[in-house]
Design a protein around this motif. Structure first.
Motif, PDB file in Angstrom:
ATOM      1  N   VAL A   8      36.644  35.812  -8.589  1.00  0.00           N
ATOM      2  CA  VAL A   8      36.612  36.125 -10.046  1.00  0.00           C
ATOM      3  C   VAL A   8      38.020  36.187 -11.078  1.00  0.00           C
ATOM      4  N   ASN A   9      38.462  36.085 -10.162  1.00  0.00           N
ATOM      5  CA  ASN A   9      39.850  36.277 -11.429  1.00  0.00           C
ATOM      6  C   ASN A   9      39.763  35.561 -12.156  1.00  0.00           C
ATOM      7  N   GLU A  10      39.814  33.755 -11.958  1.00  0.00           N
ATOM      8  CA  GLU A  10      39.490  32.793 -12.499  1.00  0.00           C
ATOM      9  C   GLU A  10      38.619  32.265 -13.815  1.00  0.00           C
ATOM     10  N   VAL A  11      37.408  33.520 -13.537  1.00  0.00           N
ATOM     11  CA  VAL A  11      35.630  33.116 -14.398  1.00  0.00           C
ATOM     12  C   VAL A  11      36.443  34.046 -15.868  1.00  0.00           C
ATOM     13  N   ALA A  12      35.709  33.021 -16.805  1.00  0.00           N
ATOM     14  CA  ALA A  12      36.113  33.213 -18.277  1.00  0.00           C
ATOM     15  C   ALA A  12      35.031  34.063 -18.144  1.00  0.00           C
ATOM     16  N   PRO A  13      34.774  34.771 -19.489  1.00  0.00           N
ATOM     17  CA  PRO A  13      33.428  35.296 -19.146  1.00  0.00           C
ATOM     18  C   PRO A  13      32.001  34.262 -19.151  1.00  0.00           C
ATOM     19  N   LEU A  14      31.568  33.614 -19.857  1.00  0.00           N
ATOM     20  CA  LEU A  14      30.713  32.688 -20.047  1.00  0.00           C
ATOM     21  C   LEU A  14      30.957  31.765 -19.023  1.00  0.00           C
ATOM     22  N   ALA A  15      31.805  31.748 -18.244  1.00  0.00           N
ATOM     23  CA  ALA A  15      30.919  30.973 -17.286  1.00  0.00           C
ATOM     24  C   ALA A  15      30.169  32.248 -16.601  1.00  0.00           C
ATOM     25  N   ASN A  16      30.676  33.526 -16.431  1.00  0.00           N
ATOM     26  CA  ASN A  16      30.249  34.813 -15.723  1.00  0.00           C
ATOM     27  C   ASN A  16      28.697  34.726 -16.316  1.00  0.00           C
ATOM     28  N   ALA A 185      31.621  39.585 -11.528  1.00  0.00           N
ATOM     29  CA  ALA A 185      32.650  40.388 -11.615  1.00  0.00           C
ATOM     30  C   ALA A 185      31.780  41.476 -11.500  1.00  0.00           C
ATOM     31  N   PRO A 186      32.557  42.737 -10.338  1.00  0.00           N
ATOM     32  CA  PRO A 186      31.728  43.625 -10.664  1.00  0.00           C
ATOM     33  C   PRO A 186      31.404  44.634 -11.763  1.00  0.00           C
ATOM     34  N   ALA A 187      32.121  44.826 -12.090  1.00  0.00           N
ATOM     35  CA  ALA A 187      31.727  45.839 -13.827  1.00  0.00           C
ATOM     36  C   ALA A 187      30.163  45.455 -14.364  1.00  0.00           C
ATOM     37  N   LEU A 188      30.628  43.730 -14.718  1.00  0.00           N
ATOM     38  CA  LEU A 188      29.078  43.443 -15.232  1.00  0.00           C
ATOM     39  C   LEU A 188      28.133  43.318 -13.911  1.00  0.00           C
ATOM     40  N   LEU A 189      28.114  43.018 -12.765  1.00  0.00           N
ATOM     41  CA  LEU A 189      27.683  43.149 -12.218  1.00  0.00           C
ATOM     42  C   LEU A 189      26.516  44.038 -12.307  1.00  0.00           C
TER      43      LEU A 189
END
Ligand SMILES: [Zn+2]
Length: 246
Positions: A8-16, A185-189
């Motif tokens: 999670v901590n390596e993920v950029a928003p776009l990848a997310n 990311a949990p918040a995005l999920l």
């Protein structure tokens, strides 16, 4: 399906968002399979054709039984009237009665008994016809029930296979879904789940030709700009879906 299982901590928003879009595709597929499964299960539970064929048969059985009873009783009645007429006939022409008045009375009685017998014979004939028809109908109902039961058994076998296939697919998709959510990311999920619930299962909308494909409204330039540059997910000001530039 392309899975990107970065921590999670390596993920950029776009990848997310890309993963969120994969998740949405999975969820839509899961939803379709669930609908199919519900339909298969409803058809599995639906015995109405067999129930109806059984009810038809028992109705016809009752009708035939009643006609058989009526027929037996009518046959007996006709037999009794015929015996009575025969007895009167023998007395009338036996030669033992010579009194003219008595002969006349006996003759009248015989005529009456004969006409009664003939009336009852007519009724018996009609009953026989009705009984024949009822027996034929009963045979048809028995064949119908057999065929309906056979068709039902075939249908159940086919549906059971479909049910097993769909259940397996859903289990596989559910495992797949779990893998995909791990990378988001949990918040995005949480946001995704919330919008998904509010928007009939579709939380993400692609942006194409400056339009939100969720609600088909043209987005203001400032919003389009934010979709391209923002590190945070941008939602459509009109439908509330999370915008995905693709
Ligand atoms: Zn929208």
């Amino acid at each position: 399906m392309l899975l990107r299982l970065n921590a999670v901590n390596e993920v950029a928003p776009l990848a997310n968002l890309r993963q969120l879009f994969d998740l949405q595709e999975l969820d839509l597929q899961i939803g379709r399979y669930q609908t199919d499964l519900a339909s298969v299960e409803a058809r599995l539970a639906d015995d109405s054709a067999v129930v109806k064929a059984r009810a038809d048969l028992s109705e016809r059985e009752a009708m035939a039984l009643q006609l058989r009873k009526q027929h037996a009783s009518q046959s007996q009645g006709v037999q009794e009237l015929q015996d009575k007429a025969k007895g009167l006939d023998q007395r009338l022409y036996g030669g033992s009665i010579r009194n003219a008045k008595e002969l006349e009375a006996l003759h009248a009685e015989l005529q009456f008994a004969k006409s009664q017998a003939s009336e009852e014979e007519e009724k018996l004939l009609n009953l026989m016809l009705a009984l024949d028809e009822a027996e034929a109908g009963l045979a048809t109902s028995r064949t119908d029930l057999e065929q309906t039961e056979k068709t039902r058994a075939d249908t159940i076998a086919t549906l059971a296979k479909e049910q097993a296939t769909l259940t397996q697919r859903l289990q596989a998709l559910s495992a797949n879904r779990h893998q995909v959510t791990v990378g988001i990311a949990p918040a995005l999920l949480a946001q995704y789940e919330q919008v998904r619930k509010a928007r009939q299962g579709v939380a993400l909308a692609k942006v194409e030709r400056g339009m939100c494909m969720g609600c088909r409204l043209t987005l203001p330039n400032s919003e389009l700009q934010r979709v391209r540059t923002s590190q945070e997910p941008v939602t459509c000001s009109s439908c509330g879906r999370i915008l995905y530039a693709g």
